[in-house]
Design a protein around this motif. Structure first.
Motif, PDB file in Angstrom:
ATOM      1  N   ARG A 241      36.105  51.117  30.713  1.00 40.03           N
ATOM      2  CA  ARG A 241      34.901  51.544  31.422  1.00 40.03           C
ATOM      3  C   ARG A 241      34.401  50.511  32.425  1.00 40.03           C
ATOM      4  O   ARG A 241      33.759  50.858  33.410  1.00 40.03           O
ATOM      5  N   ARG A 242      34.683  49.234  32.188  1.00 40.82           N
ATOM      6  CA  ARG A 242      34.215  48.202  33.114  1.00 40.82           C
ATOM      7  C   ARG A 242      35.211  48.030  34.262  1.00 40.82           C
ATOM      8  O   ARG A 242      36.418  48.228  34.071  1.00 40.82           O
ATOM      9  N   PRO A 243      34.737  47.632  35.430  1.00 41.93           N
ATOM     10  CA  PRO A 243      35.659  47.430  36.542  1.00 41.93           C
ATOM     11  C   PRO A 243      36.618  46.276  36.309  1.00 41.93           C
ATOM     12  O   PRO A 243      37.677  46.207  36.904  1.00 41.93           O
ATOM     13  N   ASN A 244      36.249  45.329  35.467  1.00 37.96           N
ATOM     14  CA  ASN A 244      37.150  44.272  35.026  1.00 37.96           C
ATOM     15  C   ASN A 244      36.624  43.769  33.696  1.00 37.96           C
ATOM     16  O   ASN A 244      35.485  44.030  33.332  1.00 37.96           O
ATOM     17  N   VAL A 245      37.450  43.087  32.962  1.00 37.91           N
ATOM     18  CA  VAL A 245      37.071  42.621  31.629  1.00 37.91           C
ATOM     19  C   VAL A 245      37.002  41.105  31.635  1.00 37.91           C
ATOM     20  O   VAL A 245      37.988  40.429  31.899  1.00 37.91           O
ATOM     21  N   ARG A 246      35.827  40.580  31.377  1.00 38.47           N
ATOM     22  CA  ARG A 246      35.637  39.141  31.292  1.00 38.47           C
ATOM     23  C   ARG A 246      34.974  38.837  29.945  1.00 38.47           C
ATOM     24  O   ARG A 246      35.090  39.603  29.006  1.00 38.47           O
ATOM     25  N   GLY A 247      34.253  37.769  29.839  1.00 42.71           N
ATOM     26  CA  GLY A 247      33.591  37.457  28.587  1.00 42.71           C
ATOM     27  C   GLY A 247      32.866  36.138  28.679  1.00 42.71           C
ATOM     28  O   GLY A 247      33.220  35.274  29.476  1.00 42.71           O
TER      29      GLY A 247
ATOM     30  N   ILE B 238      46.453  50.594  33.705  1.00 41.34           N
ATOM     31  CA  ILE B 238      45.132  50.462  33.094  1.00 41.34           C
ATOM     32  C   ILE B 238      44.104  50.833  34.152  1.00 41.34           C
ATOM     33  O   ILE B 238      44.025  50.188  35.205  1.00 41.34           O
ATOM     34  N   ARG B 239      43.336  51.859  33.897  1.00 37.91           N
ATOM     35  CA  ARG B 239      42.413  52.398  34.888  1.00 37.91           C
ATOM     36  C   ARG B 239      41.011  51.852  34.626  1.00 37.91           C
ATOM     37  O   ARG B 239      40.249  52.397  33.812  1.00 37.91           O
ATOM     38  N   TYR B 240      40.703  50.752  35.316  1.00 37.48           N
ATOM     39  CA  TYR B 240      39.413  50.102  35.149  1.00 37.48           C
ATOM     40  C   TYR B 240      38.322  50.921  35.821  1.00 37.48           C
ATOM     41  O   TYR B 240      38.562  51.673  36.767  1.00 37.48           O
ATOM     42  N   GLY B 241      37.096  50.763  35.315  1.00 34.06           N
ATOM     43  CA  GLY B 241      35.973  51.500  35.863  1.00 34.06           C
ATOM     44  C   GLY B 241      36.014  52.979  35.539  1.00 34.06           C
ATOM     45  O   GLY B 241      35.368  53.786  36.216  1.00 34.06           O
ATOM     46  N   THR B 242      36.741  53.350  34.485  1.00 35.14           N
ATOM     47  CA  THR B 242      36.854  54.753  34.064  1.00 35.14           C
ATOM     48  C   THR B 242      36.239  54.890  32.682  1.00 35.14           C
ATOM     49  O   THR B 242      36.826  54.465  31.685  1.00 35.14           O
ATOM     50  N   ALA B 243      35.066  55.468  32.611  1.00 34.68           N
ATOM     51  CA  ALA B 243      34.346  55.588  31.339  1.00 34.68           C
ATOM     52  C   ALA B 243      34.771  56.844  30.601  1.00 34.68           C
ATOM     53  O   ALA B 243      34.830  57.932  31.179  1.00 34.68           O
ATOM     54  N   ILE B 244      35.076  56.694  29.333  1.00 31.80           N
ATOM     55  CA  ILE B 244      35.316  57.827  28.441  1.00 31.80           C
ATOM     56  C   ILE B 244      34.071  57.971  27.575  1.00 31.80           C
ATOM     57  O   ILE B 244      33.728  57.063  26.819  1.00 31.80           O
TER      58      ILE B 244
END
Length: 326
Positions: free
Chosen positions: A30-36, A110-116
């Protein structure tokens, strides 16, 4: 076709491992990229697992710092020292960068920014869009949509502590041994744990405070100022060490430690399989959350590539984790 829900550590490792072998899979994040905001320690077993899946070992080494030993003071007058199991320190952002580059290089979709927003646990159909899938592997974290649909009674629970992670300013030099992971534990009615690690390049620290959970609006990155007094009050035995690190820190990442109970989980079943924190998040105090997520991803990857049953694979993984917990 396998669908992977979530693009964090477990989802990215699984997507990359399958793509490297030419196995068809698509991931949604769901996020446009994954950080932390946190950092974590991975042992030699976990590094071997990642390298066996194809993650470049030299890139993992370059993105991390070697840990030479572990020193525990509980209380400070009772010190225990031990060697590490090949541990290395990672900032989560750096680890995710290496894993994401591995997955991209392998051709992972991997489709970023795609919310399920929802799914049907009996068919594996995802919404919005009504996308059907033969197998859905849900690696969508502690607040998993998939687990909510599969096992609505198995919710994340507050583990009793607020956790703060921070990186001190470059050049911070505590009066402790460098390249060693130091722990100080204060036992009382409200136990607390302080840990830190430093070398010539980095200085990081964390605190676990036993207290009521904080409101969601106060989680994430925040100025350290409001936490200085609670930290000093909870850990009165190490004032100089605290002063050195707190005085050189501006921001802190704050979270409520939570866990997902596994002992009474329903047996895994198709078409939706839970993976990583979606299935068995452990309190940060356990120190094995990332290791378990990576082991899950590796086990499922090997099962799919070998044509063995992913249901049996996750049942075995659950048994291994329950054995860890004693």
């Amino acid at each position: 076709m396998v669908t992977i829900l979530g693009g964090g550590i477990a989802g990215t490792v699984l997507a990359g491992g399958l793509a490297r072998a030419g196995y068809p899979a698509v991931g949604y994040e769901r996020r446009p990229n994954v950080r932390g905001g946190a950092f974590l320690f991975l042992d030699a077993h976990t590094h071997r697992t990642l390298v066996d899946l194809g993650v470049p070992g030299d890139q993992l080494d370059a993105a991390s710092y070697r840990v030479d030993g572990i020193r525990v003071g509980a209380p400070a007058s009772e010190v225990r020292e031990s060697a590490t199991a090949g541990h290395r320190l990672y900032h989560r952002t750096d680890l995710m960068r290496v894993l994401t580059e591995f997955a991209w290089a392998a051709g992972a979709d991997i489709r970023y920014g795609t919310a399920i927003s929802d799914l049907d646990p009996d068919s594996g159909v995802l919404y919005p869009g009504g996308t059907a899938t033969d197998l859905l592997i849900a690696a969508d974290g502690i607040d998993s949509i998939a687990r909510t649909r599969l096992e609505p009674e198995r919710v994340a629970e507050y583990a009793g502590q607020v956790v703060l992670y921070a990186t001190a300013a470059p050049g911070t030099r505590p009066n402790t041994t460098p390249s060693v992971l130091h722990f100080h534990r204060h036992g009382s009615d409200t136990p607390a744990t302080f840990g830190h690690f430093w070398n010539e390049s980095v200085a990081v620290w964390f605190v676990r405070l036993t207290r009521a959970p904080i409101e969601v609006g106060y989680t994430g990155f925040h100025p350290l100022a409001r936490w200085i007094e609670p930290i000093r009050t909870a850990l009165p035995e190490i004032p100089y060490l605290l002063d050195t690190l707190l005085d050189h820190t501006a921001m802190v990442h704050v979270s409520n430690a939570r866990s997902v109970p596994l002992a009474k989980a329903r047996p895994p079943r198709l078409p939706v399989i839970l993976c990583g924190d979606a299935d068995h998040a452990l309190s940060p105090a356990s120190g094995v959350g990332a290791r378990n997520a990576i082991d899950d991803a590796a086990a499922l990857c090997h099962a799919l590539l070998d044509g063995t049953d992913p249901v049996d694979t996750m049942a075995r993984r659950r048994a291994e984790i329950l054995a860890q917990l004693g």
